[in-house]
Design a protein around this motif. Structure first.
Motif, PDB file in Angstrom:
ATOM      1  N   VAL A 191      -1.802   8.448  39.359  1.00 60.15           N
ATOM      2  CA  VAL A 191      -2.527   7.184  39.514  1.00 60.15           C
ATOM      3  C   VAL A 191      -3.401   7.298  40.753  1.00 60.15           C
ATOM      4  CG1 VAL A 191      -2.265   4.748  40.123  1.00 60.15           C
ATOM      5  CG2 VAL A 191      -0.841   5.742  38.321  1.00 60.15           C
TER       6      VAL A 191
ATOM      7  N   ALA B  31      -4.038   4.416  34.704  1.00 62.31           N
ATOM      8  CA  ALA B  31      -4.038   3.219  35.538  1.00 62.31           C
ATOM      9  C   ALA B  31      -5.448   2.643  35.561  1.00 62.31           C
ATOM     10  CB  ALA B  31      -3.572   3.559  36.937  1.00 62.31           C
ATOM     11  N   GLU B  32      -5.527   1.358  35.953  1.00 62.04           N
ATOM     12  CA  GLU B  32      -6.837   0.703  35.894  1.00 62.04           C
ATOM     13  C   GLU B  32      -7.852   1.392  36.800  1.00 62.04           C
ATOM     14  OE1 GLU B  32      -4.555  -2.755  36.357  1.00 62.04           O
ATOM     15  OE2 GLU B  32      -5.436  -3.739  34.586  1.00 62.04           O
ATOM     16  N   GLU B  33      -7.387   1.948  37.929  1.00 62.68           N
ATOM     17  CA  GLU B  33      -8.342   2.624  38.817  1.00 62.68           C
ATOM     18  C   GLU B  33      -8.812   3.953  38.256  1.00 62.68           C
ATOM     19  OE1 GLU B  33      -5.110   1.777  39.497  1.00 62.68           O
ATOM     20  OE2 GLU B  33      -4.517   2.718  41.391  1.00 62.68           O
ATOM     21  N   ASP B  34      -8.198   4.412  37.198  1.00 65.83           N
ATOM     22  CA  ASP B  34      -8.606   5.681  36.593  1.00 65.83           C
ATOM     23  C   ASP B  34      -9.406   5.461  35.305  1.00 65.83           C
ATOM     24  OD1 ASP B  34      -7.465   7.469  38.520  1.00 65.83           O
ATOM     25  OD2 ASP B  34      -5.492   6.905  37.743  1.00 65.83           O
ATOM     26  N   ALA B  35      -9.821   4.214  35.043  1.00 65.04           N
ATOM     27  CA  ALA B  35     -10.660   3.942  33.861  1.00 65.04           C
ATOM     28  C   ALA B  35     -11.867   4.865  33.954  1.00 65.04           C
ATOM     29  CB  ALA B  35     -11.086   2.477  33.854  1.00 65.04           C
TER      30      ALA B  35
ATOM     31  N   GLN C 193      -6.771   4.364  27.315  1.00 57.51           N
ATOM     32  CA  GLN C 193      -6.748   2.946  27.689  1.00 57.51           C
ATOM     33  C   GLN C 193      -6.254   2.824  29.123  1.00 57.51           C
ATOM     34  OE1 GLN C 193      -4.430   0.602  25.008  1.00 57.51           O
ATOM     35  NE2 GLN C 193      -6.031   0.570  23.424  1.00 57.51           N
ATOM     36  N   ALA C 194      -6.803   1.864  29.840  1.00 60.99           N
ATOM     37  CA  ALA C 194      -6.379   1.619  31.224  1.00 60.99           C
ATOM     38  C   ALA C 194      -5.429   0.422  31.264  1.00 60.99           C
ATOM     39  CB  ALA C 194      -7.597   1.379  32.105  1.00 60.99           C
ATOM     40  N   ARG C 195      -4.319   0.596  31.956  1.00 59.26           N
ATOM     41  CA  ARG C 195      -3.268  -0.441  32.034  1.00 59.26           C
ATOM     42  C   ARG C 195      -2.587  -0.312  33.403  1.00 59.26           C
ATOM     43  NH1 ARG C 195      -5.120  -1.766  28.050  1.00 59.26           N
ATOM     44  NH2 ARG C 195      -4.278  -2.421  26.025  1.00 59.26           N
ATOM     45  N   PRO C 196      -1.939  -1.364  33.871  1.00 55.21           N
ATOM     46  CA  PRO C 196      -1.134  -1.202  35.099  1.00 55.21           C
ATOM     47  C   PRO C 196       0.006  -0.213  34.810  1.00 55.21           C
ATOM     48  CG  PRO C 196      -1.416  -3.539  34.524  1.00 55.21           C
ATOM     49  CD  PRO C 196      -1.876  -2.739  33.344  1.00 55.21           C
TER      50      PRO C 196
END
Lengths: 327, 327
Positions: free
Chosen positions: B230, B270-274, B284-287
């Motif tokens: 992440v 993770a969302e920062e890795d979108a 897909q980006a998710r927590p």
């Protein structure tokens, strides 16, 4: 002075602590019984060797007489939670470590005598502890229960059944092939005195005497035994159940006869057993209850004194004449 | 629904607890990494299998992530008192019992898969836990220290050295001969979805993928992975040290490429890795941080949803047209 002692578990270990105190400068070799040894959970357990090692090394559970002090039982509880058997043998966590080290060394090919020496390097028991044999022997007991007539391991009879079923026969499996461990016969040959502690005469001392060559080596020596029977009952433990199995009465006289002459030259009995006698054996009556190290040391001192007396005037030799008669 | 998951230790186990919560009615088979297994004090220790078993069975030390709850360390302390090595591996008393039972069963001839099933009978983890192989493999790490360039057991590098020396090479000893344990390939064949938890992609998932036939079996399936990286760092553990050893960057993109297509069809980052992307893979980006069972379950649910979506519209199939475009 060089002393050899044969020893079983609790009674032997407590006596040895007295012997060490009574003869602090002596070179003491203890030949330990391994007939009680058992493999539990894949680990080799040597109850008598460990009791001697822990007792003389200051790691024993004093109250119980066996096992480690400040012991916990997490491993045993977890094994029970997995449902593995047997659950009737009391192994503590600290004790487990001893069996783990022993088993690993045995699996690596070291003989039990070398393993025992390695374990004792930590405990510094102040004696040289040698197992009676590096060859595996196991005491089995023939009983009849709901499953019929069968042989069980000594520990199953002793610990699980608490000797509640009569022992129809007591057999040391492997006795025919077992040789004395390295150092055993030499220690006996070199000994100034051999002391038989008040250990079980059947499954402790009797077992050691079954190892080829040990009895023969002892027969030339000064051997003093301490009666494990006081006033018709074992000082501790269930020696009566073992004696009954081999048709021997639970008396100091009968145990003396069991050991017999020429094996034994001196025999310490309790004061209430004065009168016990056997040709070729000097018998002395002394207080034989071991309350503590001091009382154990007093018994050991009496045994050593008797051995010294026998060595000065061996059986068959007329007693030294009193000065009056010397003229 | 039938789910297969590959798993290493702590991260995998915590994810699996979420997966079980997210799919309570699913039939979940976990293929556990055994490359970390080690023999200590003559006992066979399977750290990853045990972490999964204890975590799902309610016996884990929650704070630590491995080992037993309410643990004591008498055995380890005693082993140290005897001076035996190694002393750097943390085995607790309760944990010892697991290794004693396992070793006894292995010594009796049972394969590790049968032993694992027997141990799980107590723990009831709610999943079917199978070791990747019944054949012994061990991950070794090549390092250079004061003794020169040499291979050490993975645990020595990971636990004793805390991965402080660079891993020059990571080798699964025995990989060439190891076959998947009974049930592994069948479980994969029967699976509706295969989920790769955020376990170490090199020494956990990567190790399992080295067992002959497992990668090939997976390539025909719907496989969704959860990124263990992440924002350029491992979620936990020292995966970066392992990735560096095989020349892979510590990024969600690089790990995705390491798994690659056709092995993997879906990838949760993770969302920062979108922005992470690979042909043939739905990303897909998710927590992705697992604070507790609920957050782990949310990630698992996202992985299962992505798998279901992929199963409906496999890669290569154009996305279903929106209703407006259907005319």
């Amino acid at each position: 002075m060089r002393i050899v002692s044969l020893a079983g578990g609790i009674g032997g270990a407590r006596f040895l602590r007295g012997l060490r105190a009574a003869a602090p400068d002596a070179d003491i070799t203890v030949i330990g019984n391994t007939g009680d040894d058992i493999t539990l959970f894949g680990l080799r357990v040597c109850p008598d060797l460990d009791t001697v090692m822990y007792t003389l090394g200051g790691g024993i559970n004093e109250e119980q007489g066996w096992g480690r002090d400040k012991e916990s039982h997490a491993v045993k509880e977890e094994l029970a939670a997995y449902g593995v058997e047997p659950q009737w043998f009391g192994l503590g966590d600290r004790d487990f470590a001893t069996h783990i080290v022993r088993t690993q060394m045995l699996d690596a090919g070291y003989p039990l005598s070398a393993v025992t020496e390695a374990l004792c390097a930590r405990w510094e028991p102040g004696v040289r502890l040698i197992p009676m044999s590096d060859d595996r022997t196991e005491t089995h007991v023939v009983i009849t229960d709901e499953r019929g007539r069968r042989a069980v391991h000594f520990q199953e009879w002793w610990v699980r059944l608490r000797a509640s079923l009569p022992a129809e026969q007591i057999i040391l499996v492997g006795a025919d092939e077992a040789r004395p461990a390295p150092g055993v016969l030499q220690a006996i040959a070199d000994a100034d005195a051999v002391i038989l502690p008040p250990s079980n005469p059947v499954v402790s001392i009797g077992t050691i005497l079954q190892i080829k060559g040990i009895r023969e080596a002892l027969e030339g020596k000064t051997v003093v035994g301490v009666s494990p029977i006081v006033g018709g009952a074992p000082v501790r433990g269930m020696a009566d159940a073992c004696l009954t199995a081999i048709g021997v009465d639970t008396t100091a006289q009968a145990v003396l006869e069991l050991y017999g002459s020429p094996l034994i030259n001196g025999w310490l009995v309790a004061e209430e057993d004065a009168g016990v006698a056997l040709d070729g054996v000097r018998v002395q009556a002394r207080p034989l209850i071991m309350h503590d190290v001091e009382s154990a040391a007093a018994i050991a001192r009496a045994a050593l004194d008797l051995a010294a007396e026998i060595a000065r005037t061996p059986a068959g030799t007329p007693a030294a004449p009193a000065p009056e008669d010397a003229r």
